[in-house]
Structures are given as C-alpha cells and as structure tokens.
Design a protein around this motif. Structure first.
Motif, PDB file in Angstrom:
ATOM      1  N   TRP A  11      11.545 -14.769  14.813  1.00 45.27           N
ATOM      2  CA  TRP A  11      12.179 -14.257  13.597  1.00 45.27           C
ATOM      3  C   TRP A  11      13.611 -13.843  13.890  1.00 45.27           C
ATOM      4  O   TRP A  11      14.016 -13.685  15.042  1.00 45.27           O
ATOM      5  N   ASP A  12      14.374 -13.653  12.828  1.00 47.79           N
ATOM      6  CA  ASP A  12      15.759 -13.194  12.905  1.00 47.79           C
ATOM      7  C   ASP A  12      16.048 -12.481  11.599  1.00 47.79           C
ATOM      8  O   ASP A  12      15.384 -12.729  10.596  1.00 47.79           O
ATOM      9  N   GLY A  13      17.019 -11.606  11.585  1.00 51.66           N
ATOM     10  CA  GLY A  13      17.368 -10.982  10.320  1.00 51.66           C
ATOM     11  C   GLY A  13      18.004  -9.628  10.456  1.00 51.66           C
ATOM     12  O   GLY A  13      18.323  -9.163  11.552  1.00 51.66           O
ATOM     13  N   ASP A  14      18.170  -9.010   9.291  1.00 52.82           N
ATOM     14  CA  ASP A  14      18.751  -7.675   9.201  1.00 52.82           C
ATOM     15  C   ASP A  14      18.028  -6.915   8.103  1.00 52.82           C
ATOM     16  O   ASP A  14      16.953  -7.320   7.674  1.00 52.82           O
ATOM     17  N   SER A  15      18.621  -5.832   7.617  1.00 57.11           N
ATOM     18  CA  SER A  15      17.939  -4.992   6.618  1.00 57.11           C
ATOM     19  C   SER A  15      17.837  -5.641   5.243  1.00 57.11           C
ATOM     20  O   SER A  15      17.075  -5.185   4.406  1.00 57.11           O
ATOM     21  N   GLU A  16      18.578  -6.712   4.993  1.00 60.27           N
ATOM     22  CA  GLU A  16      18.547  -7.356   3.677  1.00 60.27           C
ATOM     23  C   GLU A  16      17.791  -8.680   3.653  1.00 60.27           C
ATOM     24  O   GLU A  16      17.342  -9.117   2.601  1.00 60.27           O
ATOM     25  N   CYS A  17      17.661  -9.327   4.800  1.00 60.22           N
ATOM     26  CA  CYS A  17      16.984 -10.626   4.837  1.00 60.22           C
ATOM     27  C   CYS A  17      16.343 -10.829   6.202  1.00 60.22           C
ATOM     28  O   CYS A  17      16.983 -10.618   7.229  1.00 60.22           O
ATOM     29  N   MET A  18      15.081 -11.235   6.196  1.00 57.27           N
ATOM     30  CA  MET A  18      14.387 -11.590   7.429  1.00 57.27           C
ATOM     31  C   MET A  18      13.946 -13.037   7.327  1.00 57.27           C
ATOM     32  O   MET A  18      13.448 -13.465   6.283  1.00 57.27           O
ATOM     33  N   SER A  42      11.458 -16.680   4.331  1.00 56.13           N
ATOM     34  CA  SER A  42      12.399 -15.567   4.302  1.00 56.13           C
ATOM     35  C   SER A  42      11.902 -14.509   3.335  1.00 56.13           C
ATOM     36  O   SER A  42      11.275 -14.814   2.325  1.00 56.13           O
ATOM     37  N   GLN A  45      15.616  -8.845   0.284  1.00 53.75           N
ATOM     38  CA  GLN A  45      15.658  -7.669  -0.582  1.00 53.75           C
ATOM     39  C   GLN A  45      16.630  -7.967  -1.710  1.00 53.75           C
ATOM     40  O   GLN A  45      17.825  -8.119  -1.489  1.00 53.75           O
TER      41      GLN A  45
END
Length: 78
Positions: A11-18, A42, A45
């Motif tokens: 997985w990869d991502g941040d607080s708005e999209c994973m 994905s 948010q």
C-alpha cells in the motif's frame, strides 16, 4: 476497516488517499464475490460525509466505486 474488506500485497498513501495493491476480497462487495482480485484499490476521503472505495483493473481503469459510511451498531464493554 479495509482489513475487514480485503487483503493486499502492499500500500501507499497519506491522510487523504490510500492505494492498495492486488486487493483480494474477503467479503462480497457489489457484484464481486469473495476471492475476486483487482489490480488496485483506493480509499479517498471526499468530504465530512464519508469516503469512497474504488477498484481498478490492470490498465488503471476504475471498475467499481462505492461510498463508505461507518455505522455504530452497539456499545462494547470496556
């Protein structure tokens, strides 16, 4: 929450999209059965009302999109 829906290889991502790679469904979602594999998924948010879950094929085309909401169904003893 995503652990209840599907497994994944990375997985990869941040607080708005994973972004999840090679997700395999653990439960049926829409017309897709348990065990169905996608190239990626994905969780985005979108707003204060909820998030969206999208599944993609190997060419990167979205094949399904679902709104995600959380429902509190009961209290658990501490």
């Amino acid at each position: 929450m995503e652990r209840d829906l599907f497994s994944w290889s990375g997985w990869d991502g941040d607080s708005e999209c994973m972004i999840f790679y090679n997700p395999v469904l653990k439960v049926p979602i829409g017309d897709f059965e348990v065990g169905h594999t996608f190239a990626s998924a994905s969780i985005v948010q979108m707003d204060e009302l909820g998030n969206y879950l999208e599944f993609y094929d190997k060419e990167g085309h979205a094949v399904a999109k679902f709104a995600i909401t959380i429902e509190i169904v009961g209290e658990v003893a501490l």
